[in-house]
Write a protein that holds these residues in place. Sequence first.
Motif, mmCIF file in Angstrom:
data_model
loop_
_atom_site.group_PDB
_atom_site.id
_atom_site.type_symbol
_atom_site.label_atom_id
_atom_site.label_comp_id
_atom_site.label_asym_id
_atom_site.label_seq_id
_atom_site.Cartn_x
_atom_site.Cartn_y
_atom_site.Cartn_z
ATOM 1 N N ALA A 151 26.867 4.428 37.118
ATOM 2 C CA ALA A 151 26.178 3.066 37.315
ATOM 3 C C ALA A 151 24.763 2.743 36.830
ATOM 4 C CB ALA A 151 25.674 2.939 39.067
ATOM 5 N N ASP A 152 23.813 4.117 36.627
ATOM 6 C CA ASP A 152 22.661 4.076 35.926
ATOM 7 C C ASP A 152 22.831 3.873 34.363
ATOM 8 O OD1 ASP A 152 21.347 4.773 38.293
ATOM 9 O OD2 ASP A 152 21.036 6.816 37.627
ATOM 10 N N THR A 153 23.995 4.318 33.944
ATOM 11 C CA THR A 153 24.252 4.020 32.469
ATOM 12 C C THR A 153 24.571 2.507 32.366
ATOM 13 O OG1 THR A 153 25.189 6.248 32.317
ATOM 14 C CG2 THR A 153 25.865 4.593 30.425
ATOM 15 N N GLN A 154 25.364 1.870 33.175
ATOM 16 C CA GLN A 154 25.767 0.632 32.909
ATOM 17 C C GLN A 154 24.594 -0.446 33.142
ATOM 18 O OE1 GLN A 154 28.682 0.098 36.173
ATOM 19 N NE2 GLN A 154 30.185 0.219 34.823
ATOM 20 N N ILE A 155 23.616 -0.026 33.722
ATOM 21 C CA ILE A 155 22.342 -0.861 33.996
ATOM 22 C C ILE A 155 21.514 -0.643 32.752
ATOM 23 C CG2 ILE A 155 20.099 -1.059 35.272
ATOM 24 C CD1 ILE A 155 21.697 -0.306 37.879
ATOM 25 N N ARG A 160 19.399 -2.915 27.388
ATOM 26 C CA ARG A 160 19.260 -2.705 26.312
ATOM 27 C C ARG A 160 20.108 -4.027 25.472
ATOM 28 N NH1 ARG A 160 18.635 3.122 24.099
ATOM 29 N NH2 ARG A 160 17.664 4.058 26.105
ATOM 30 N N LEU A 161 21.294 -4.360 26.023
ATOM 31 C CA LEU A 161 21.844 -5.791 25.158
ATOM 32 C C LEU A 161 21.059 -6.819 25.514
ATOM 33 C CD1 LEU A 161 25.657 -5.303 26.435
ATOM 34 C CD2 LEU A 161 24.927 -5.131 24.262
ATOM 35 N N GLY A 162 20.195 -6.798 26.442
ATOM 36 C CA GLY A 162 19.114 -8.129 26.690
ATOM 37 C C GLY A 162 17.942 -7.863 25.827
#
Length: 180
Positions: A151-155, A160-162
Amino acid sequence: MNHFKNCKILLVDDTKTNIDILIQALSDDYKLAVALDGTKAIEIARSSAIDLILLDIMMPEMDGFQVCRSLKKDPATCEIPIIFITAMDAAGKKSKGFEVGAVDYITKPFDTLEVKARVKTHLHLKRSREALKDQNRILEEKVRERTKDLADTQIEILQRLGLAAEQRDNETGQHIKRMS
């Protein structure tokens, strides 16, 4: 070598002779506690770290079935394996014993080698169940940790994409950042 030397067994029988035979058979290999009635057996089981109970069925006031039911209802004692020791050999009584929570039966007059073998077997099974329970607890904790890491990695990926999109287009980047 006895791997169960520190195990404590509760012997419950209203006949002193039977208790003496069991003490003689088991005292070299295990720590023993003794109760001559059901009420005392429940008291000892709740206040001591008992690993296994050898329980007579036919006792005055509170029989072995009642003692077993009481112990199996209590979260503090429900995991203790109970082996009935009885002179009764009727199949109906045996099935009733299993229904109330006993793990085995030994009929009187009992053979001390049989008693030792059954005690050792059920202590081994108890230890195996405890090890499996511990392993499951450890695995559940690892799954929780890994799920949190994912979950932390997904956030972090979304953030980073943003940031990457913001570098190219400030308005679209801020929108992506807000959405993440």
